[in-house]
Design an enzyme around this catalytic site. Structure first.
Site, mmCIF file in Angstrom:
data_model
loop_
_atom_site.group_PDB
_atom_site.id
_atom_site.type_symbol
_atom_site.label_atom_id
_atom_site.label_comp_id
_atom_site.label_asym_id
_atom_site.label_seq_id
_atom_site.Cartn_x
_atom_site.Cartn_y
_atom_site.Cartn_z
ATOM 1 N N ARG A 58 43.288 73.463 50.976
ATOM 2 C CA ARG A 58 42.369 72.450 50.429
ATOM 3 C C ARG A 58 40.925 72.949 50.355
ATOM 4 O O ARG A 58 40.117 72.389 49.616
ATOM 5 C CB ARG A 58 42.495 71.144 51.225
ATOM 6 C CG ARG A 58 43.708 70.346 50.771
ATOM 7 C CD ARG A 58 44.028 69.217 51.701
ATOM 8 N NE ARG A 58 44.768 69.695 52.859
ATOM 9 C CZ ARG A 58 44.966 69.004 53.977
ATOM 10 N NH1 ARG A 58 44.467 67.808 54.099
ATOM 11 N NH2 ARG A 58 45.667 69.528 54.965
ATOM 12 N N GLU A 95 44.821 71.085 65.284
ATOM 13 C CA GLU A 95 44.904 69.759 65.916
ATOM 14 C C GLU A 95 46.389 69.452 66.168
ATOM 15 O O GLU A 95 46.761 68.849 67.149
ATOM 16 C CB GLU A 95 44.280 68.709 64.981
ATOM 17 C CG GLU A 95 44.078 67.356 65.611
ATOM 18 C CD GLU A 95 43.572 66.324 64.618
ATOM 19 O OE1 GLU A 95 43.449 66.641 63.412
ATOM 20 O OE2 GLU A 95 43.323 65.195 65.048
HETATM 21 P P1 AMP Z 1 40.890 72.150 62.640
HETATM 22 O O1 AMP Z 1 41.205 73.610 62.654
HETATM 23 O O2 AMP Z 1 41.468 71.418 63.821
HETATM 24 O O3 AMP Z 1 39.419 71.866 62.458
HETATM 25 O O4 AMP Z 1 41.680 71.535 61.411
HETATM 26 C C1 AMP Z 1 41.208 71.660 60.144
HETATM 27 C C2 AMP Z 1 42.291 71.868 59.129
HETATM 28 O O5 AMP Z 1 43.456 71.066 59.358
HETATM 29 C C3 AMP Z 1 41.752 71.467 57.791
HETATM 30 O O6 AMP Z 1 42.060 72.525 56.879
HETATM 31 C C4 AMP Z 1 42.445 70.190 57.428
HETATM 32 O O7 AMP Z 1 42.902 70.267 56.117
HETATM 33 C C5 AMP Z 1 43.598 70.024 58.416
HETATM 34 N N1 AMP Z 1 43.527 68.764 59.178
HETATM 35 C C6 AMP Z 1 43.360 68.658 60.514
HETATM 36 N N2 AMP Z 1 43.333 67.384 60.917
HETATM 37 C C7 AMP Z 1 43.463 66.639 59.807
HETATM 38 C C8 AMP Z 1 43.475 65.221 59.554
HETATM 39 N N3 AMP Z 1 43.351 64.323 60.545
HETATM 40 N N4 AMP Z 1 43.596 64.820 58.275
HETATM 41 C C9 AMP Z 1 43.713 65.716 57.259
HETATM 42 N N5 AMP Z 1 43.712 67.058 57.435
HETATM 43 C C10 AMP Z 1 43.586 67.522 58.691
#
Ligand code: AMP
Length: 172
Positions: A58, A95
């Site tokens: 994305r 996450e």
């Molecule tokens: P992080 O590495 O934990 O900051 O996660 C970021 C990546 O995971 C991004 O590329 C998002 O597209 C996806 N992502 C994580 N949590 C969510 C969420 N609650 N909703 C949508 N996409 C998420």
């Protein structure tokens, strides 16, 4: 235009406890997509950088048009096994689950400056991994830019040495 109202929130996807921010509804709305790019562009247009780096997948949707608007090149960071040339690789935790990211070794040269773009910052793990990849090639991160920030996950703290920009904030 209230772009936040065009983002669909789906609870407990892909696993229980995750409040998933679905941007497909924003992208389908041409005014919301354009306004998102306008806001993202405005925040970084005066920064000093050479390339936009987008994180698959994305991050590509926003990163590539931003690069075009700002007359910069676009460099992809991809999920494993997609890039044909010699690669640099990092592993990190999401996450939900685990992931690896890869980048072409020859995509950046020492001293190059980049803005890293992704759709959303949650824990900051993907962003930090992307910065590690870029810095392992001797390049510098001028800023991170996200459309969405999930503030309760404090991803910004993981990136405390960097400039972090986000446009739409959620407290959970
Ligand atoms: P992080 O590495 O934990 O900051 O996660 C970021 C990546 O995971 C991004 O590329 C998002 O597209 C996806 N992502 C994580 N949590 C969510 C969420 N609650 N909703 C949508 N996409 C998420």
């Amino acid at each position: 235009m209230d772009i936040k109202s065009t983002i669909r929130v789906i609870e407990d996807y892909p696993v229980e406890g995750i409040s998933f921010k679905d941007i497909t509804t924003l992208l389908k709305n041409k005014e919301a997509f354009e306004e998102s790019l306008d806001l993202l562009e405005k925040e970084i247009k005066d920064l000093d950088f050479d390339y936009i780096v987008g994180i698959e997948s994305r991050g590509f949707i926003f990163g590539a048009p931003l690069a075009d608007r700002l007359n910069k090149g676009f460099i992809p960071i991809r999920k494993p096994g997609k890039l044909p040339g010699e690669i640099e690789k990092v592993s990190y935790e999401l996450e939900y689950g685990e992931n690896e990211l890869e980048m072409h070794k020859d995509s950046l040269r020492p001293g190059d400056k980049v803005v890293i773009v992704d759709d959303l910052i949650a824990t900051g793990g993907s962003a930090k991994a992307a910065a590690n990849l870029i810095e392992s090639l001797g390049a510098k991160v001028s800023a991170f830019e996200f459309l969405i920030e999930l503030e309760d996950l404090n991803g910004r703290d993981v990136l405390d040495d960097y400039k972090v920009i986000s446009v739409v904030k959620y407290d959970h």
